[in-house]
Scaffold this motif. Sequence first.
Motif, PDB file in Angstrom:
ATOM      1  N   TYR A  10      -8.627 -33.974  17.576  1.00  0.00           N
ATOM      2  CA  TYR A  10      -8.938 -33.378  18.877  1.00  0.00           C
ATOM      3  C   TYR A  10     -10.263 -32.607  18.875  1.00  0.00           C
ATOM      4  N   LEU A  11     -10.993 -32.653  17.764  1.00  0.00           N
ATOM      5  CA  LEU A  11     -12.345 -32.092  17.695  1.00  0.00           C
ATOM      6  C   LEU A  11     -13.324 -33.233  17.908  1.00  0.00           C
ATOM      7  N   VAL A  12     -14.149 -33.117  18.937  1.00  0.00           N
ATOM      8  CA  VAL A  12     -15.164 -34.125  19.229  1.00  0.00           C
ATOM      9  C   VAL A  12     -16.492 -33.591  18.729  1.00  0.00           C
ATOM     10  N   LEU A  13     -17.071 -34.294  17.753  1.00  0.00           N
ATOM     11  CA  LEU A  13     -18.362 -33.909  17.208  1.00  0.00           C
ATOM     12  C   LEU A  13     -19.450 -34.585  18.029  1.00  0.00           C
ATOM     13  N   SER A  14     -20.302 -33.780  18.594  1.00  0.00           N
ATOM     14  CA  SER A  14     -21.423 -34.269  19.393  1.00  0.00           C
ATOM     15  C   SER A  14     -22.466 -33.163  19.382  1.00  0.00           C
ATOM     16  N   GLU A  15     -23.493 -33.323  20.183  1.00  0.00           N
ATOM     17  CA  GLU A  15     -24.498 -32.264  20.267  1.00  0.00           C
ATOM     18  C   GLU A  15     -23.854 -30.968  20.758  1.00  0.00           C
ATOM     19  N   ASP A  16     -22.827 -31.079  21.572  1.00  0.00           N
ATOM     20  CA  ASP A  16     -22.073 -29.943  22.095  1.00  0.00           C
ATOM     21  C   ASP A  16     -20.604 -30.136  21.703  1.00  0.00           C
ATOM     22  N   PRO A  17     -20.226 -29.806  20.460  1.00  0.00           N
ATOM     23  CA  PRO A  17     -18.852 -30.058  20.013  1.00  0.00           C
ATOM     24  C   PRO A  17     -17.825 -29.412  20.948  1.00  0.00           C
ATOM     25  N   ARG A  18     -16.658 -30.054  21.045  1.00  0.00           N
ATOM     26  CA  ARG A  18     -15.620 -29.546  21.939  1.00  0.00           C
ATOM     27  C   ARG A  18     -14.253 -29.974  21.443  1.00  0.00           C
ATOM     28  N   LEU A  19     -13.237 -29.307  21.971  1.00  0.00           N
ATOM     29  CA  LEU A  19     -11.853 -29.672  21.698  1.00  0.00           C
ATOM     30  C   LEU A  19     -11.317 -30.414  22.916  1.00  0.00           C
ATOM     31  N   VAL A  20     -10.490 -31.420  22.672  1.00  0.00           N
ATOM     32  CA  VAL A  20      -9.871 -32.178  23.750  1.00  0.00           C
ATOM     33  C   VAL A  20      -8.364 -32.130  23.549  1.00  0.00           C
ATOM     34  N   ALA A  21      -7.667 -31.567  24.535  1.00  0.00           N
ATOM     35  CA  ALA A  21      -6.208 -31.478  24.478  1.00  0.00           C
ATOM     36  C   ALA A  21      -5.593 -32.676  25.190  1.00  0.00           C
ATOM     37  N   ARG A  22      -4.340 -32.920  24.881  1.00  0.00           N
ATOM     38  CA  ARG A  22      -3.553 -33.926  25.596  1.00  0.00           C
ATOM     39  C   ARG A  22      -2.765 -33.155  26.648  1.00  0.00           C
ATOM     40  N   GLU A  23      -2.985 -33.490  27.916  1.00  0.00           N
ATOM     41  CA  GLU A  23      -2.331 -32.786  29.011  1.00  0.00           C
ATOM     42  C   GLU A  23      -1.286 -33.681  29.656  1.00  0.00           C
ATOM     43  N   CYS A  24      -0.085 -33.154  29.813  1.00  0.00           N
ATOM     44  CA  CYS A  24       0.991 -33.907  30.462  1.00  0.00           C
ATOM     45  C   CYS A  24       0.594 -34.172  31.914  1.00  0.00           C
ATOM     46  N   GLU A  25       0.723 -35.418  32.329  1.00  0.00           N
ATOM     47  CA  GLU A  25       0.351 -35.775  33.693  1.00  0.00           C
ATOM     48  C   GLU A  25       1.352 -35.261  34.716  1.00  0.00           C
ATOM     49  N   ARG A  26       2.557 -34.897  34.281  1.00  0.00           N
ATOM     50  CA  ARG A  26       3.563 -34.388  35.213  1.00  0.00           C
ATOM     51  C   ARG A  26       3.489 -32.866  35.360  1.00  0.00           C
ATOM     52  N   CYS A  27       3.472 -32.125  34.249  1.00  0.00           N
ATOM     53  CA  CYS A  27       3.585 -30.659  34.343  1.00  0.00           C
ATOM     54  C   CYS A  27       2.339 -29.912  33.863  1.00  0.00           C
ATOM     55  N   ALA A  28       1.340 -30.615  33.351  1.00  0.00           N
ATOM     56  CA  ALA A  28       0.064 -30.041  32.893  1.00  0.00           C
ATOM     57  C   ALA A  28       0.180 -29.217  31.613  1.00  0.00           C
ATOM     58  N   ALA A  29       1.296 -29.313  30.882  1.00  0.00           N
ATOM     59  CA  ALA A  29       1.380 -28.659  29.572  1.00  0.00           C
ATOM     60  C   ALA A  29       0.347 -29.321  28.667  1.00  0.00           C
ATOM     61  N   ARG A  30      -0.250 -28.517  27.787  1.00  0.00           N
ATOM     62  CA  ARG A  30      -1.302 -29.047  26.906  1.00  0.00           C
ATOM     63  C   ARG A  30      -0.894 -28.957  25.453  1.00  0.00           C
ATOM     64  N   PHE A  31      -1.278 -29.988  24.703  1.00  0.00           N
ATOM     65  CA  PHE A  31      -0.949 -30.089  23.289  1.00  0.00           C
ATOM     66  C   PHE A  31      -2.172 -30.603  22.534  1.00  0.00           C
ATOM     67  N   PHE A  32      -2.283 -30.201  21.274  1.00  0.00           N
ATOM     68  CA  PHE A  32      -3.389 -30.693  20.455  1.00  0.00           C
ATOM     69  C   PHE A  32      -2.943 -31.766  19.472  1.00  0.00           C
ATOM     70  N   ASP A  33      -1.663 -31.953  19.328  1.00  0.00           N
ATOM     71  CA  ASP A  33      -1.183 -33.003  18.432  1.00  0.00           C
ATOM     72  C   ASP A  33      -0.736 -34.212  19.244  1.00  0.00           C
ATOM     73  N   ARG A  34      -0.508 -35.301  18.551  1.00  0.00           N
ATOM     74  CA  ARG A  34      -0.056 -36.519  19.224  1.00  0.00           C
ATOM     75  C   ARG A  34       1.379 -36.318  19.678  1.00  0.00           C
ATOM     76  N   ARG A  35       1.691 -36.751  20.873  1.00  0.00           N
ATOM     77  CA  ARG A  35       3.034 -36.608  21.441  1.00  0.00           C
ATOM     78  C   ARG A  35       3.501 -37.935  22.015  1.00  0.00           C
ATOM     79  N   ASN A  36       4.778 -38.230  21.822  1.00  0.00           N
ATOM     80  CA  ASN A  36       5.391 -39.364  22.510  1.00  0.00           C
ATOM     81  C   ASN A  36       5.977 -38.910  23.834  1.00  0.00           C
ATOM     82  N   ALA A  37       6.317 -37.613  23.916  1.00  0.00           N
ATOM     83  CA  ALA A  37       6.881 -37.052  25.144  1.00  0.00           C
ATOM     84  C   ALA A  37       6.482 -35.581  25.219  1.00  0.00           C
TER      85      ALA A  37
END
Length: 130
Positions: A10-37
């Motif tokens: 979830y760390l994107v290395l670029s000129e401007d490094p950033r973190l990308v979370a996985r956001e639930c499309e139903r309730c908007a909860a955010r996670f940094f690990d892989r989720r099946n649900a």
Amino acid sequence: MADRVPLVDYLVLSEDPRLVARECERCAARFFDRRNACASCGATTFRGVDIPRTGTLVTYTIVSVAPPGVAVPFVAAVVDCGGTAVRGNLVNVAPDPGRLTPGMELRLTTVSVGTDGAGTEAVGYGFEPA
């Protein structure tokens, strides 16, 4: 320049490094690990969302005992990045309670974790005073 690989996916290395979370499309909860649900609502669809690169210190602990090879003391923290709680170490600040204040402004930074024999650098993230 040698190859660089992120320590976590979830760390994107670029000129401007950033973190990308996985956001639930139903309730908007955010996670940094892989989720099946979603752990909050059970939904199974997620989207990637960029997390703000700045935040405020919520809480921390100064770690003084760690496995061999891990330098101590260091500061493990929870940082509020625009409403998303991010766990990470604080860097470029002394591990001294007199210098750490909940609410202090922080920014995302990258840190080298090591380089292998082929010259590939592993890169992690941390937060430093803004």
